[in-house]
Scaffold this motif. Structure first.
Motif, PDB file in Angstrom:
ATOM      1  N   SER A 185      -5.236  18.566   0.063  1.00  0.00           N
ATOM      2  CA  SER A 185      -3.817  18.594   0.428  1.00  0.00           C
ATOM      3  C   SER A 185      -3.210  17.210   0.283  1.00  0.00           C
ATOM      4  O   SER A 185      -3.889  16.190   0.460  1.00  0.00           O
ATOM      5  CB  SER A 185      -3.634  19.054   1.883  1.00  0.00           C
ATOM      6  N   LEU A 186      -1.923  17.201  -0.026  1.00  0.00           N
ATOM      7  CA  LEU A 186      -1.171  15.948  -0.127  1.00  0.00           C
ATOM      8  C   LEU A 186      -0.108  15.936   0.960  1.00  0.00           C
ATOM      9  O   LEU A 186       0.723  16.833   1.045  1.00  0.00           O
ATOM     10  CB  LEU A 186      -0.513  15.818  -1.500  1.00  0.00           C
ATOM     11  N   PHE A 187      -0.153  14.910   1.807  1.00  0.00           N
ATOM     12  CA  PHE A 187       0.877  14.676   2.810  1.00  0.00           C
ATOM     13  C   PHE A 187       1.749  13.526   2.311  1.00  0.00           C
ATOM     14  O   PHE A 187       1.231  12.538   1.790  1.00  0.00           O
ATOM     15  CB  PHE A 187       0.251  14.266   4.149  1.00  0.00           C
ATOM     16  N   LEU A 193       0.840  -1.196   0.000  1.00  0.00           N
ATOM     17  CA  LEU A 193       0.000   0.000   0.000  1.00  0.00           C
ATOM     18  C   LEU A 193       0.880   1.253   0.000  1.00  0.00           C
ATOM     19  O   LEU A 193       1.726   1.421   0.877  1.00  0.00           O
ATOM     20  CB  LEU A 193      -0.927   0.017   1.214  1.00  0.00           C
ATOM     21  N   GLN A 194       0.664   2.131  -0.994  1.00  0.00           N
ATOM     22  CA  GLN A 194       1.502   3.316  -1.131  1.00  0.00           C
ATOM     23  C   GLN A 194       0.758   4.628  -0.941  1.00  0.00           C
ATOM     24  O   GLN A 194       1.354   5.622  -0.530  1.00  0.00           O
ATOM     25  CB  GLN A 194       2.128   3.338  -2.540  1.00  0.00           C
ATOM     26  N   PHE A 195      -0.528   4.626  -1.247  1.00  0.00           N
ATOM     27  CA  PHE A 195      -1.251   5.890  -1.314  1.00  0.00           C
ATOM     28  C   PHE A 195      -2.659   5.724  -0.771  1.00  0.00           C
ATOM     29  O   PHE A 195      -3.330   4.727  -1.048  1.00  0.00           O
ATOM     30  CB  PHE A 195      -1.300   6.365  -2.771  1.00  0.00           C
ATOM     31  N   ALA A 196      -3.092   6.700   0.029  1.00  0.00           N
ATOM     32  CA  ALA A 196      -4.462   6.720   0.541  1.00  0.00           C
ATOM     33  C   ALA A 196      -5.115   8.036   0.144  1.00  0.00           C
ATOM     34  O   ALA A 196      -4.485   9.094   0.201  1.00  0.00           O
ATOM     35  CB  ALA A 196      -4.478   6.555   2.059  1.00  0.00           C
ATOM     36  N   ILE A 242       2.462   4.799   5.699  1.00  0.00           N
ATOM     37  CA  ILE A 242       1.939   4.977   4.338  1.00  0.00           C
ATOM     38  C   ILE A 242       2.520   6.274   3.799  1.00  0.00           C
ATOM     39  O   ILE A 242       2.376   7.329   4.405  1.00  0.00           O
ATOM     40  CB  ILE A 242       0.405   4.983   4.333  1.00  0.00           C
ATOM     41  N   SER A 243       3.193   6.200   2.680  1.00  0.00           N
ATOM     42  CA  SER A 243       4.068   7.300   2.274  1.00  0.00           C
ATOM     43  C   SER A 243       3.353   8.523   1.737  1.00  0.00           C
ATOM     44  O   SER A 243       3.908   9.621   1.761  1.00  0.00           O
ATOM     45  CB  SER A 243       5.080   6.806   1.231  1.00  0.00           C
TER      46      SER A 243
END
Length: 203
Positions: free
Chosen positions: A180-182, A98-101, A120-121
Motif C-alpha cells: 500500500s502507498l500512503f 526526504l520525500q519517500f519511505a 514525510i509525504s
C-alpha cells in the motif's frame, strides 16, 4: 537500512537496492554490524540527518505494528527500534529533502501513519505479514519501475500487477493486495530524477 535477518534472506533486497547505483547514490546501513543498540541508534540518526539530505529511506527486515511507539523495526534478535526513537531525526531528514519511505517488511500500518504524521509525504508499506519470497519479487519489480523514472504510485501498481501474474508460481494468492502507498493528498508523487551528462545532452 537492513534490519534483522532472522528467517529472512536479505541478500536479494541488498542486490535490488544496489541496482539503483547507476542512477542514484545509495548507501546502506547493516544493523547486524552493531552489537550495542544505543550505538546503532546513533548511527541511524547520524546517517538519515546528513545535511546533504536523502530522497528515499528504505528498510528491509522484520517490523511490527505498535500504536504506542508508532511501529517498530527489528534490528537484531529480540531488538527493536520504534519510530518514536528516531522521530526527531526523521523530522530533520524531511527538512533536508526526504520525500519517500519504503518498508519491505510486515505489518507496516503504524509505521506509515507515524511517518505521514511526521511530514514525510509518501510511504509504501506491507499492510499484513508477507512471505519473504513475495517480498523479494515485490521489491525487485518496484525498484525496476522506479529505475525507469516512474513515480512511486506507478511503481507500486507495476509491482502489484506482477505479483498478481505470479500468484500461481509463488503459491501466495492475493499477495498483490498487501502493498500500500500512503501519501498526503496534495503531495507530488516522487520519482527519481535523471542526472549526469547523458541527461543534460538529451535535454
Amino acid at each position: 537500512i537492513f534490519g534483522s535477518g532472522d528467517g529472512l534472506s536479505l541478500e536479494q533486497d541488498i542486490q535490488a537496492i544496489n541496482s539503483l547505483n547507476q542512477i542514484a547514490q545509495v548507501e546502506a546501513l547493516d544493523c547486524q554490524e552493531y552489537r550495542d543498540i544505543s550505538v546503532l541508534l546513533k548511527a541511524i540518526c547520524q546517517k538519515i540527518t546528513e545535511s546533504e539530505g536523502w530522497d528515499i529511506l528504505f528498510f528491509a527486515g522484520h517490523s511490527n505494528e505498535s500504536a504506542l511507539t508508532g511501529g517498530e523495526i527489528c534490528v537484531g534478535r529480540n531488538r527493536f527500534l520504534s519510530v518514536k526513537d528516531i522521530a526527531h531525526s526523521l523530522k530533520v531528514a524531511r527538512q533536508n529533502g526526504l520525500q519517500f519511505a519504503l518498508f519491505n517488511s510486515c505489518q507496516g500500518l503504524n509505521l506509515a501513519e507515524s511517518l505521514i504524521d511526521l511530514g514525510i509525504s509518501q510511504v509504501a508499506i506491507m499492510r499484513e505479514p508477507i512471505h519473504d519470497r513475495v517480498a523479494h519479487v515485490f521489491i525487485k519489480q518496484f525498484l525496476d519501475s522506479l529505475a525507469s523514472y516512474k513515480d512511486v504510485h506507478e511503481a507500486l501498481l507495476d509491482a502489484c500487477e506482477y505479483l498478481k501474474q505470479q500468484e500461481t508460481r509463488l503459491n501466495y494468492p492475493s499477495a498483490h493486495w498487501v502493498p500500500s502507498l500512503f501519501r498526503h493528498p496534495n503531495a507530488e508523487l516522487f520519482r527519481i530524477q535523471p542526472f549526469g551528462w547523458r541527461h543534460r545532452l538529451q535535454r
